[in-house]
Design an enzyme around this catalytic site. Structure first.
Site, short mmCIF file in Angstrom:
data_model
loop_
_atom_site.label_atom_id
_atom_site.label_comp_id
_atom_site.label_asym_id
_atom_site.label_seq_id
_atom_site.Cartn_x
_atom_site.Cartn_y
_atom_site.Cartn_z
N ARG A 3 73.41 65.65 36.58
CA ARG A 3 73.36 67.12 36.71
C ARG A 3 72.02 67.45 37.37
O ARG A 3 71.13 66.62 37.46
CB ARG A 3 73.49 67.81 35.36
CG ARG A 3 72.33 67.55 34.39
CD ARG A 3 72.34 68.53 33.22
NE ARG A 3 71.39 68.16 32.17
CZ ARG A 3 70.09 68.41 32.21
NH1 ARG A 3 69.53 68.98 33.27
NH2 ARG A 3 69.31 68.05 31.20
N ASP A 39 57.01 66.30 31.58
CA ASP A 39 58.22 67.07 31.85
C ASP A 39 57.88 68.06 32.98
O ASP A 39 57.24 67.68 33.96
CB ASP A 39 58.67 67.74 30.54
CG ASP A 39 60.14 68.08 30.53
OD1 ASP A 39 60.58 68.81 31.43
OD2 ASP A 39 60.87 67.62 29.64
O1 LIG Z 1 67.48 67.15 29.48
C1 LIG Z 1 66.30 67.08 29.57
O2 LIG Z 1 65.65 66.10 28.91
C2 LIG Z 1 64.46 65.67 29.41
C3 LIG Z 1 63.69 64.84 28.42
S1 LIG Z 1 64.23 63.24 28.42
O3 LIG Z 1 64.57 62.82 29.79
O4 LIG Z 1 65.43 63.22 27.59
O5 LIG Z 1 63.16 62.44 27.89
C4 LIG Z 1 63.63 66.77 29.88
O6 LIG Z 1 62.52 66.24 30.45
C5 LIG Z 1 64.35 67.53 30.90
O7 LIG Z 1 63.52 68.47 31.51
C6 LIG Z 1 65.53 68.10 30.32
O8 LIG Z 1 66.26 68.79 31.28
#
Ligand SMILES: O=C1O[C@H](CS(=O)(=O)O)[C@@H](O)[C@H](O)[C@H]1O
Length: 296
Positions: free
Chosen positions: A101, A203
């Protein structure tokens, strides 16, 4: 608000808030709740945000020069008319939506939307795309969670992160061509190691007018202010373990708004951190750069 007096913006809590955007023309804050499938807008003084439900997870939004928003959803890029609520498909996604996505995105200094993907299985199959003249062009491949886009104040450097890799990258940027070159590691953080306190992973991000990059540290419960050299010069602890992205807003662009997550967090953490899922706000010294409008 005194410096580092950190408050929630109203009583709304997102499952996973992301993509805070201070709209330069409307002077109000937008954000998305990814699993909550909503685009949100906080008007001055309102406790509850306005909400536009979305048929698929929105990863990020951008303000359009002609009004309204672009919404990058799992099922493609959509135009949202925030006056009428009308939604129209701008482009299908450049990936298989059964596995990926859209995630973080931002508008470059010339008004092009850049948006990356995230792999549901957290495999290195995500891509950072540039969207221009109606089509997506891959700019960085082999990412797992494309995140953290931010341009330097002079537009000559672009930053992005791969959250799972615990790395932030920087590259030289040619504004006229919309092309990056000489990608290199800007900052990197320790992976989770048994017996060692975990500092989190980079992030979303925002850039201030002094050229410092602000990273939200997911599961690190803090914001880091990083100098152009890559050195961390400041750490601000937050009352939520999972900040997802900061953005600068308010009339003077000195209020930092930070989206956070509460989805999939342990019950005892949520009990200790009732602000998890809120948009946090705090005042800072250096103003941020205003959001660019996209011509797409
Ligand atoms: O869905 C998401 O999750 C991530 C964190 S992680 O990849 O699961 O560690 C987050 O960084 C992201 O911005 C978010 O969309």
């Amino acid at each position: 608000m005194a410096p580092h007096d950190i408050q929630a913006l109203g009583s709304h809590r997102c499952l996973l808030g992301e993509s805070p955007l201070w709209h330069p023309a409307e002077q109000c804050l937008y954000a998305v709740d990814i699993p909550g499938r909503q685009v949100l807008r906080w008007r001055e003084g309102a406790d509850a945000p306005d909400a536009w439900p979305q048929a698929a997870e929105p990863g990020c939004i951008a303000a359009r020069a002609g009004g309204g928003l672009l919404v990058a959803r799992r099922d493609g890029l959509w135009a949202l008319d925030t006056e009428t609520g009308a939604q129209a498909l701008v482009s299908p996604p450049p990936y298989d939506p059964a596995r990926l996505r859209f995630n973080d995105g931002k508008v470059d200094p010339a008004g092009r939307l850049w948006v990356g993907s995230i792999s549901d299985a957290r495999e290195p199959e995500a891509v950072l795309y540039r969207f221009d003249a109606g089509s997506f062009a891959a700019q960085v491949t082999g990412l797992t969670t494309s995140n953290g886009l931010a341009w330097s104040p002079d537009g000559r450097r672009v930053h992005w992160s791969d959250t799972k890799a615990h790395r932030i990258y920087v590259a030289d940027f040619d504004v006229a061509a919309g092309a990056l070159s000489s990608p290199r590691v800007f900052a990197e953080f320790s992976l989770r190691t048994p017996g060692v306190a975990y500092g989190g992973r980079p992030d979303g991000a925002a850039m201030d007018a002094e050229g410092h990059y602000w990273a939200a540290m997911f599961e690190g419960g803090c914001l880091l202010r990083i100098a152009p050299t890559g050195e961390v010069v400041r750490r601000i602890e937050l009352p939520a373990a999972c900040p997802t992205m900061p953005t600068f807003g308010g009339a003077d662009l000195r209020t930092l708004f930070v989206t956070t997550a509460r989805e999939k967090r342990p019950a005892e953490e949520l009990e200790r951190q009732p602000l998890a899922g809120a948009v946090l706000q705090l005042r800072v010294d250096a103003p941020g750069l205003p959001a660019m409008l996209t011509h797409s």
